[in-house]
Design an enzyme around this catalytic site. Structure first.
Site, short mmCIF file in Angstrom:
data_model
loop_
_atom_site.label_atom_id
_atom_site.label_comp_id
_atom_site.label_asym_id
_atom_site.label_seq_id
_atom_site.Cartn_x
_atom_site.Cartn_y
_atom_site.Cartn_z
CE1 TYR A 117 14.57 6.43 10.76
CE2 TYR A 117 15.16 4.60 9.33
CZ TYR A 117 14.97 5.11 10.60
OH TYR A 117 15.17 4.32 11.70
CG ASN A 202 12.04 -0.55 11.79
OD1 ASN A 202 11.17 0.32 11.72
ND2 ASN A 202 12.83 -0.68 12.84
CB SER A 225 14.47 -6.18 -0.46
OG SER A 225 14.94 -5.01 0.17
CD GLN A 247 16.36 -7.71 -3.86
OE1 GLN A 247 17.24 -7.53 -4.68
NE2 GLN A 247 15.84 -6.72 -3.16
CD GLU A 314 12.64 -3.12 -3.68
OE1 GLU A 314 13.30 -2.21 -3.15
OE2 GLU A 314 12.55 -4.27 -3.16
CD GLU A 402 -19.98 21.65 -9.97
OE1 GLU A 402 -19.44 22.49 -9.21
OE2 GLU A 402 -19.34 20.82 -10.64
CG HIS A 407 -18.07 28.60 -7.63
ND1 HIS A 407 -18.24 28.58 -6.27
CD2 HIS A 407 -16.93 27.89 -7.89
CE1 HIS A 407 -17.26 27.88 -5.71
NE2 HIS A 407 -16.45 27.46 -6.68
#
Length: 416
Positions: A117, A202, A225, A247, A314, A402, A407
Site C-alpha cells: 500500500y 491512514n 510518524s 518529522q 519509530e 497430556e 500421540h
C-alpha cells in the site's frame, strides 16, 4: 528528567469506534459482493471506479520525469536495493544435528504474493513505492501488487507512477483506503487475493489491516510518524530543530521529542524550531503538530535511555559525541540514526534503510519492514530409525501426561 515543553494536547489511540465500524462495514460489503461493492464504495468515496494501472503509463511517467528526479530515484533505488539484498544473506537454509540421528532445519520461503500500500493523500510518496516493493522483490515474492489511491484528477500522482516504472511493477491498482485492503484480502473481480499486505496508510487503512489479519498476514499497524532525538552539548540546535520539524510536517498528529543532557541546547533548539516554522511552506501542518506533539526535556543520559525505551520510538536520533558507543543503551526503536549528520530524512528517502517502521511503541515487539518481513521460516525434521526408537518412550510419557493417546501410540510404534 525535567520537561521544558510538553504537548498541549495528549494524543491517544485514534482507532475510534466510529472508524472501526465504518471499516467493518466496508470489509463486509466487499467480502460478500466483491467487485460490485468495491466499485460502489470507490465511486462514493473517491468519485471514481477502481482500475488497473497500465504498466505503459508507469513507463511513460518514468520517461517524462525530470532528469534530476530520475537521478535521485535511481540513487535511492540502488542504495535501498543494496541494503535489502544484503539482508537476504541472513536468511539462509540450515540444518543442525540435535543429537545422533536427529536432524532439524529451517528454510526461508517467501510468501507467494503481497500487496504494497502506497499512500497518496497529503503528499505523493514515490519513496514508499521503493521502500515496499524492493524488499518484496529481493525476498523473491512472485506477485507484488501495488495499491495507491487515485488523485483529484482521477489518476495516481505521476511521480508515484514513475517510481513503479523504475522498479518494473507489473500489477498496480488505483484504489485507496479500507476498500483497497478488502479487495486484496478477499479478492474482487480481477483482483486476486494476496497472502500478505504491507505499507503505511491512514487510520482507515490501518484499521482495515487490523481487521483482515488472520485472513492475510500484515507487516504491522502504522500510526502517526514520530522521532525521538537524544542530544548532548556537542549537538547543533539548528540540526535538531530541522529534524524535529521535518518529522512534524508529516501529519498534524506527528510527534517529535528532544531529550537533551544540556539545557542550553534544548532552549536554543526551541528558538531555532520557531524560526523555521515562521517561514516554512508546510507550516500549516507542522505548526499544529509542534503544539500538539512536540516534547522537549532535559536529564541525564541514563534517565533519557530509560525514558526512550519506554516510548520505543519509530525513529531514534543520537546526536551525541559517541553515538555508536551509546547505541547499546537503547533497545527499543524502529531505526536508529547515529551522529548529528545522520538525519532521519536520509533514511526516509535515499540512504538505504527502510522508512516503514513500527510506531506507537510497537518497536517493543517488532521491527521495520525488510526482506525478512516477506519470508516464512519453514522448519523440518528428520529422524533415523535409531533416533525415533530412542525418543519414543520419553515422548510417549509426555503425551500420556497430556492425555493424548494417539500421540503416544504414534511414537511407540517407532520403538518396536
Amino acid at each position: 528528567m525535567r520537561f521544558i515543553k510538553r504537548p498541549e494536547v495528549v494524543i491517544g489511540e485514534d482507532l475510534m469506534r466510529e472508524v472501526s465500524d465504518k471499516v467493518e462495514d466496508i470489509l463486509s460489503q466487499i467480502k460478500k459482493k466483491g467487485w460490485e461493492s468495491l466499485v460502489n464504495i470507490c465511486q462514493s468515496l473517491d468519485g471514481i471506479a477502481p482500475f488497473r494501472i497500465n504498466p505503459k503509463d508507469m513507463t511513460k511517467a518514468w520517461r517524462d520525469l525530470s532528469q534530476d528526479l530520475k537521478d535521485a530515484l535511481k540513487m535511492a533505488e540502488k542504495n535501498i536495493r543494496t541494503f535489502h539484498r544484503a539482508q537476504r544473506d541472513i536468511f539462509k537454509t540450515f540444518e543442525c544435528d540435535v543429537a545422533d540421528g536427529i536432524k532439524a532445519g529451517i528454510r526461508f520461503i517467501p510468501v507467494k504474493s503481497t500487496a504494497i500500500y502506497v499512500p497518496g493523500g497529503r503528499y505523493p510518496l514515490p519513496s514508499s513505492v521503493l521502500m515496499g516493493v524492493i524488499p518484496a522483490q529481493e525476498a523473491g515474492v512472485e506477485r507484488v501488487v501495488v495499491l495507491t489511491p487515485p488523485g483529484k484528477e482521477g489518476n495516481p500522482n505521476p511521480v508515484t507512477l514513475a517510481a513503479m516504472g523504475l522498479l518494473g511493477v507489473k500489477e498496480a491498482w488505483a484504489i485507496g483506503g479500507a476498500q483497497a485492503v478488502a479487495a486484496v484480502a478477499f479478492g474482487a473481480g480481477d483482483i486476486k487475493p494476496v497472502d500478505f499486505i504491507a505499507g503505511p496508510g491512514n487510520v482507515f487503512v490501518t484499521e482495515a489491516k487490523r481487521q483482515v489479519f488472520g485472513t492475510v498476514g500484515i507487516d504491522g499497524l502504522a500510526g502517526p510518524s514520530e522521532v525521538l532525538i537524544v542530544a548532548d552539548e556537542s549537538a547543533d540546535p539548528k540540526f535538531l530543530a530541522a529534524d524535529m520539524i521535518a518529522q512534524l510536517e508529516h501529519d498534524p498528529n506527528a510527534k517529535a521529542t528532544l531529550l537533551a543532557t544540556d539545557e542550553t541546547i534544548a532552549e536554543k533548539t526551541i528558538k531555532e524550531a520557531l524560526n523555521i516554522l515562521s517561514n516554512l511552506e508546510t507550516a500549516s501542518i507542522a505548526s499544529i503538530s509542534w503544539e500538539k506533539g512536540a516534547t522537549i526535556a532535559v536529564g541525564s543520559l541514563q534517565e533519557i535511555a530509560e525514558y526512550a525505551d519506554k516510548l520505543a520510538p519509530e525513529h531514534l536520533e543520537l546526536a551525541l559525541k559517541d553515538p555508536q558507543g551509546k547505541l547499546q543503551l537503547f533497545s527499543c526503536y524502529g531505526a536508529a540514526f547515529l551522529g548529528k549528520y545522520s538525519s532521519v530524512p536520509f533514511g526516509d528517502y535515499i540512504a538505504g534503510t527502510n522508512h516503514v517502521l513500527p510506531t506507537g511503541g510497537s518497536a517493543r515487539f517488532q521491527g521495520g519492514l525488510g526482506v525478512g518481513t516477506f519470508l516464512r521460516p519453514m522448519q523440518h525434521l528428520h529422524l533415523s530409525p535409531k533416533a525415533a526408537a530412542m525418543l519414543a518412550l520419553h515422548g510417549a510419557t509426555i503425551a500420556r501426561a497430556e492425555g493424548l493417546a494417539a500421540h503416544e501410540i504414534a511414537m511407540k510404534l517407532r520403538h518396536m
